[in-house]
Design a protein around this motif. Structure first.
Motif, PDB file in Angstrom:
ATOM      1  N   ALA A  67       5.679  -1.393   2.220  1.00  0.00           N
ATOM      2  CA  ALA A  67       4.737  -1.349   3.353  1.00  0.00           C
ATOM      3  C   ALA A  67       3.771  -2.346   2.851  1.00  0.00           C
ATOM      4  O   ALA A  67       2.851  -2.184   1.805  1.00  0.00           O
ATOM      5  CB  ALA A  67       4.054   0.038   3.521  1.00  0.00           C
ATOM      6  N   GLY A  97       3.097  -4.488   8.031  1.00  0.00           N
ATOM      7  CA  GLY A  97       4.577  -4.236   8.338  1.00  0.00           C
ATOM      8  C   GLY A  97       5.196  -3.955   7.053  1.00  0.00           C
ATOM      9  O   GLY A  97       4.744  -3.460   6.089  1.00  0.00           O
ATOM     10  N   ARG A  98       6.651  -4.005   6.991  1.00  0.00           N
ATOM     11  CA  ARG A  98       7.583  -3.765   6.129  1.00  0.00           C
ATOM     12  C   ARG A  98       8.536  -4.849   5.541  1.00  0.00           C
ATOM     13  O   ARG A  98       8.978  -5.274   6.253  1.00  0.00           O
ATOM     14  CB  ARG A  98       8.188  -2.401   6.529  1.00  0.00           C
ATOM     15  N   TRP A 153       0.765  -1.187  -0.011  1.00  0.00           N
ATOM     16  CA  TRP A 153      -0.020  -0.068  -0.021  1.00  0.00           C
ATOM     17  C   TRP A 153       0.806   1.288  -0.029  1.00  0.00           C
ATOM     18  O   TRP A 153       0.362   2.297  -0.350  1.00  0.00           O
ATOM     19  CB  TRP A 153      -1.122  -0.039   1.281  1.00  0.00           C
ATOM     20  N   ASP A 154       2.102   1.165   0.106  1.00  0.00           N
ATOM     21  CA  ASP A 154       2.934   2.136   0.170  1.00  0.00           C
ATOM     22  C   ASP A 154       4.393   1.712   0.015  1.00  0.00           C
ATOM     23  O   ASP A 154       4.758   0.570   0.214  1.00  0.00           O
ATOM     24  CB  ASP A 154       2.806   2.979   1.783  1.00  0.00           C
ATOM     25  N   VAL A 155       5.192   2.889  -0.386  1.00  0.00           N
ATOM     26  CA  VAL A 155       6.467   2.456  -0.456  1.00  0.00           C
ATOM     27  C   VAL A 155       7.451   3.531   0.212  1.00  0.00           C
ATOM     28  O   VAL A 155       7.612   4.715  -0.344  1.00  0.00           O
ATOM     29  CB  VAL A 155       6.966   2.394  -1.901  1.00  0.00           C
ATOM     30  N   PRO A 156       7.600   3.233   1.642  1.00  0.00           N
ATOM     31  CA  PRO A 156       8.014   4.383   2.529  1.00  0.00           C
ATOM     32  C   PRO A 156       9.641   4.792   2.162  1.00  0.00           C
ATOM     33  O   PRO A 156       9.881   5.944   2.667  1.00  0.00           O
ATOM     34  CB  PRO A 156       7.920   3.812   3.904  1.00  0.00           C
ATOM     35  N   ARG A 163      -0.742   8.906  -4.338  1.00  0.00           N
ATOM     36  CA  ARG A 163      -0.594   8.947  -2.928  1.00  0.00           C
ATOM     37  C   ARG A 163      -0.724   7.694  -2.459  1.00  0.00           C
ATOM     38  O   ARG A 163      -1.677   6.784  -3.016  1.00  0.00           O
ATOM     39  CB  ARG A 163      -1.489   9.944  -2.358  1.00  0.00           C
ATOM     40  N   PRO A 164      -0.147   7.056  -1.255  1.00  0.00           N
ATOM     41  CA  PRO A 164      -0.578   5.864  -0.553  1.00  0.00           C
ATOM     42  C   PRO A 164      -1.865   6.329   0.097  1.00  0.00           C
ATOM     43  O   PRO A 164      -2.569   7.302   0.422  1.00  0.00           O
ATOM     44  CB  PRO A 164       0.118   5.761   0.625  1.00  0.00           C
ATOM     45  N   PRO A 165      -2.768   5.169   0.261  1.00  0.00           N
ATOM     46  CA  PRO A 165      -2.693   3.884   0.031  1.00  0.00           C
ATOM     47  C   PRO A 165      -2.842   3.701  -1.646  1.00  0.00           C
ATOM     48  O   PRO A 165      -3.774   4.089  -2.038  1.00  0.00           O
ATOM     49  CB  PRO A 165      -3.758   2.987   0.780  1.00  0.00           C
ATOM     50  N   SER A 188      10.884   8.793   8.460  1.00  0.00           N
ATOM     51  CA  SER A 188      10.692   7.452   7.825  1.00  0.00           C
ATOM     52  C   SER A 188       9.242   7.418   6.934  1.00  0.00           C
ATOM     53  O   SER A 188       8.620   8.419   7.337  1.00  0.00           O
ATOM     54  CB  SER A 188      10.907   6.425   8.907  1.00  0.00           C
TER      55      SER A 188
END
Lengths: 103, 371, 482
Positions: free
Chosen positions: C95, C103-104, C86-89, C448-450, C482
């Motif tokens: 993510a 989690g990651r 859902w995200d690429v932090p 944008r996330p998600p 982060s």
């Protein structure tokens, strides 16, 4: 509604034992592993919901979980994507009208 | 898109809530006004905030400004035909532990002294009034001033309303140089040059940069505020919800979506232009929200985003003349500036047209930071 | 936090091929996929409960699938099915969230092999039940062995139409017509020689075409669907000629009765994650629109972030497999684990070049109209989620609120749960046509996330350290690194 068996392709395939679930109170037949949307289409039911603004019918469209048009109320849970949810015996599926009630 | 006029009474730099409201009230007072923006009008803090118009979360110094603003927000439709998606359901400011309850009590007393009455809620009364609150919420104050508008809807409506009032608004027109001419200033922009008798710097986080073009240093930095919106759902919460710790701002719009904010910081900064989601802070924000309103946990998050908000070290508005530059005013960096925007615009129009303001504003003058 | 050498998004052909190559060189690999079963769209498998004897035309890829999927049982693989990225932090971190787990996943390299979805082309009635995307029809067939209707019209543009139509015929459905927008018949003769570069795919293509011929399915070229009609579901489709400049001649439209209308105007790479990471994208209509700009080692503009398969640029399954292997090999080589990578790389590149020659020929044959805006009427829904019509968009354009961002924020087009997947391409076309700015030059709303809608509660399983907040809630808060 009757089981329109001819939309199922059974060449080289044994689906196992058929079972029933309900859509808006009517009985629909499915086989283990089929999605709700697939079983409904095989039964000639294309419509899944009515939209919030224009009250238009919508149904299975993208088939891969990204368009959210096939959402229905499944065992009381609104906004359930029927293309990604397996049909189960005795399941109660209902047309969703407008926005859901996720709470 | 319209083009930039060559000459105007007042040029406002920044097409956010502060700049557009300043322009709107000046135009109504008969001035010719142009507004320029470095990017899309309404593109940053004004578009990237939770739309909460909460009076009771404001610090005491700006309580009256915010009350004035809520009245103006409410009146936009009748006064200008501008529909900003306003609603005034009242707000709950919640506390979840003894320390927070203590803070909430002190704040309530302080607000009462300033003439703002809120109702203390706990126990069954709180549950009856807001059964959707989670068990960790043990007390709240109810403020019937608390309201919301829709930042998306308001942006379009205020831009169209200001245009209708005669204001020229131009995006993608960053000011690159400002020269003093007699009388007034000549501003070079990405979309042409314009001369104005009066300048208003309402550029939010970029206000420091604009003042620097006039040789004045203002200690403006940028917050990167994050917001999140959920899928639509049936009515779930019927109040604006905020947190005594300043870590939550939450409401449900008539279309069923819930907007979650609370000033949690993303990544980035003005120098790079980066404004991205901060992973851990976003999760903190969502956890606080789901803790206060547990039903949110079942809702799907559809979008999170971030925007720059200008801020100065004391986190109070920059409002008043720019020292040493006659005819230049600043209206920027009010923390929670979205809710205060219409009042700050109205007061700025008063200041420019009459030299006076109907609320005391001296303490917010930019000269407090002038070396 | 899961830490691996190579973190892969997507258990389709590209992702699985990369995983196979990487574990063969001793790398630790994580594969994340939001489907319950691996294979992606092309190798989508029926449910485990279906007992198959393997003799069906639909099982013709079964051996290859089994071989490809075997990698997921390898001890060096962490496979997370039913899990959304859902995200690429950070450019080395995915993510993930799925069920009771979030989690990651951190990799020394990332491979984004997100696959593709149908390019949305709105026309009156495209929201009716029974109007199904080509990908959706394929998934129904592959995943459930069910056809969407009994008399089906297949319309749009591109080779997938013929694959779908042939599959439907093989499945016993009546295909009332294949309606192809490009004038493919006059182009076929020139394309033959280059198609011989990939004889295996060519054989497959001929097989599809023969299936249609044998079933007597009419193939209407240079035509498009212009409307779907029906009360609660589609009952007929109207078709009309379309020219390569996008102009539609409604005066000569005809109506075909059907209970399902399958529409496919080509695939578009799912570049959302690449956008989010900040990888440079290019625009190439023939390969699906926005695509990843890559080195010949499939690396994006962001170091150690790779993209492969249809999620990078539409190329089909054979190209996806080869690109995936190249990525696995390259990451192994960078970590000093690949031995004589040069030889293997050259062999893979050679196959890729030959397959690409075939792909280019197909692309030339099926090059379609420059746009489909002629299909829009004022009442046509453009944004399916928020129910925004073309008329509403035109009203905003008339008010000079005419950029993609302004159209989105004033009408809510693109703000629904599909996150713009079904309307942003149309918005871009509309703005491009009106402004004269090429699509590649338009200012797109940010991703944008998600990247997929996901329940808030599903994101909260990861333990994270408590926030560092100032004592005075009115003072600014610290930014998060982060």
């Amino acid at each position: 509604m009757s089981d329109k068996r001819e939309q199922r392709v059974d060449d080289g395939l044994d689906r196992g034992r058929a079972f029933q679930f309900s859509v808006d109170g009517e009985t629909v037949t499915a086989y283990p592993g089929e999605s709700i949307a697939a079983a409904m289409l095989a039964a000639g039911r294309a419509a899944a919901r009515r939209t919030a603004k224009r009250r238009e019918p919508r149904g299975y469209h993208c088939g891969m979980g990204v368009c959210w048009d096939c959402v229905m109320v499944v065992d009381g849970v609104t906004d359930t994507r029927t293309c990604r949810t397996e049909a189960k015996p005795g399941m109660r599926v209902e047309t969703q009208h407008g926005v859901g009630q996720r709470t | 898109m319209s083009s930039l006029p060559t000459d105007t009474d007042v040029l406002v730099i920044g097409a956010g809530i502060a700049g557009l409201c300043t322009a709107l009230y000046l135009a109504r007072a008969g001035r010719t006004v142009a507004v320029i923006d470095r990017g899309e009008p309404w593109g940053d803090a004004s578009g990237a905030n939770a739309g909460t118009l909460s009076v009771q979360i404001k610090r005491p110094e700006v309580l009256n400004i915010t009350r004035r603003a809520v009245e103006l927000w409410q009146g936009f439709k009748a006064e200008f035909g501008i529909d900003v998606g306003f609603g005034r359901p009242g707000g709950l400011r919640v506390a979840t532990n003894e320390r927070e309850i203590d803070m909430l009590r002190r704040s309530q007393v302080e607000q009462r002294e300033l003439g703002l009455d809120t109702e203390w809620l706990d126990g069954n009364r709180l549950r009856d009034l807001a059964p959707w609150l989670g068990p960790t919420v043990t007390a709240a104050t109810l403020c019937d001033w608390d309201a919301y508008s829709s930042p998306l809807q308001a942006g379009h409506a205020i831009i169209q309303g200001a245009r209708h009032a005669g204001v020229a608004i131009l995006g993608a027109a960053a000011a690159t140089a400002i020269a003093e001419v007699s009388p007034g200033y000549r501003v070079t922009t990405g979309a042409g040059t314009i001369t104005a008798r009066v300048l208003v710097i309402a550029a939010g986080a970029w206000s420091g940069e604009a003042a620097r073009m006039l040789g004045i240093d203002l200690p403006v930095s940028a917050d990167v505020n994050m917001l999140s919106v959920t899928e639509p759902t049936a009515p779930l919460l019927d109040r604006v919800v905020t947190h005594i710790g300043g870590i939550l701002s939450l409401k449900q719009y008539p279309n069923g979506t819930c907007l979650i904010g609370g000033g949690w910081q993303g990544r980035g900064g003005l120098s790079t232009g980066v404004k991205e989601i901060g992973y851990e802070n976003l999760l903190h924000n969502l956890r606080v929200a789901a803790n206060v309103v547990p039903a949110l946990a079942r809702l799907r998050l559809v979008r999170s985003w971030a925007g720059f908000e200008g801020v100065v070290p004391d986190a109070l508005p920059l409002f008043g003349p720019l020292p040493g530059r006659a005819g230049v005013y600043v209206n920027a960096c009010a923390r929670g500036g979205y809710s205060q925007g219409p009042a700050l615009g109205h007061l700025m129009a008063e200041l420019i047209t009459s030299g006076r303001t109907s609320l005391p504003m001296e303490r917010f003058a930019p000269k407090r930071f002038a070396a | 936090m899961i830490e691996v050498d190579l973190a892969i998004l997507g258990a389709g052909p590209a992702g699985l091929a990369a995983a196979g190559e990487a574990v063969a060189h001793g790398l630790r690999v994580a594969v994340v996929d939001d489907n319950p079963r691996a294979g992606g769209q092309y190798f989508r498998q029926p449910p485990a409960q279906f007992r198959r004897d393997g003799g069906s035309w639909f099982d013709k890829e079964a051996t290859r699938v089994a071989e490809l999927l075997r990698v997921l049982d390898h001890p060096s693989i962490t496979y997370l099915p039913d899990t959304v990225v859902w995200d690429v932090p950070a450019p080395d971190t995915l993510a993930v969230a799925g069920g009771e787990r979030s989690g990651r996943v951190r990799g020394r390299a990332l491979l984004i092999a997100a696959g593709a979805h149908d390019r949305p082309v709105p026309f009156p009635g495209w929201t009716l039940p029974g109007v199904i995307s080509a990908g959706g029809a394929q998934n129904l067939l592959k995943g459930n062995r069910i056809v969407p209707g009994r008399r089906i019209v297949v319309a749009g543009n591109g080779p997938l139409l013929f694959v779908v139509a042939a599959s439907l015929v093989r499945a016993g459905a009546e295909v009332a017509a294949v309606v192809e927008a490009a004038p493919i018949n006059r182009r076929l003769l020139h394309a033959w020689p280059s198609m011989l570069a990939a004889p295996k795919i060519l054989r497959q293509a001929l097989d599809y075409r023969l299936s249609l011929l044998r079933a007597g399915v009419p193939v209407r070229t240079g035509m498009t669907v212009v409307a779907a009609r029906g009360a609660d579901a589609v009952q007929d489709a109207a078709i009309a000629p379309i020219a390569l400049d996008g102009s539609v001649d409604r005066a000569v439209s005809e109506t075909i009765a059907c209970d399902a209308l399958v529409v496919g105007f080509g695939l578009t790479p799912s570049v959302e994650l690449l956008r989010l990471i900040g990888c440079e994208l290019g625009y190439n209509r023939g390969r699906g629109g926005w695509l990843a700009v890559r080195s010949d080692r499939m690396e994006t503009s962001v170091a150690n972030v790779f993209a492969a398969g249809d999620g990078a640029a539409i190329g089909g399954v054979e190209i996806a497999l080869l690109e995936g292997r190249l990525v696995g090999l390259e990451v192994a080589a960078r970590l000093g684990r690949a031995g004589n990578a040069e030889q293997r790389r050259a062999a893979l590149r050679d196959q890729l070049d030959r397959t690409d020659k075939f792909r280019r020929a197909i692309e030339a044959i099926f090059a379609g109209p420059s746009h489909y805006l002629g299909l829009l009427t004022a009442d046509t829904v453009v944004c399916r989620c928020e129910e925004v019509t073309h008329g509403e968009l035109q009203a905003r354009q008339a008010e000079a609120l005419d950029s993609m961002i302004q159209l989105k924020s004033t009408t809510r087009a693109g703000m629904g749960r599909c996150q713009g997947r079904n309307c942003m391409a149309t918005l871009a076309s509309i703005v491009s046509e009106a402004s004269g700015t090429p699509i590649a030059g338009l200012n797109y709303p940010r991703t944008r996330p998600p990247v997929r809608p996901i329940a808030i509660g599903d994101l909260l399983h990861e333990p994270i350290p408590p926030p560092d907040l100032p004592a005075d809630p009115h003072l600014p808060r610290r930014q998060n690194a982060s």
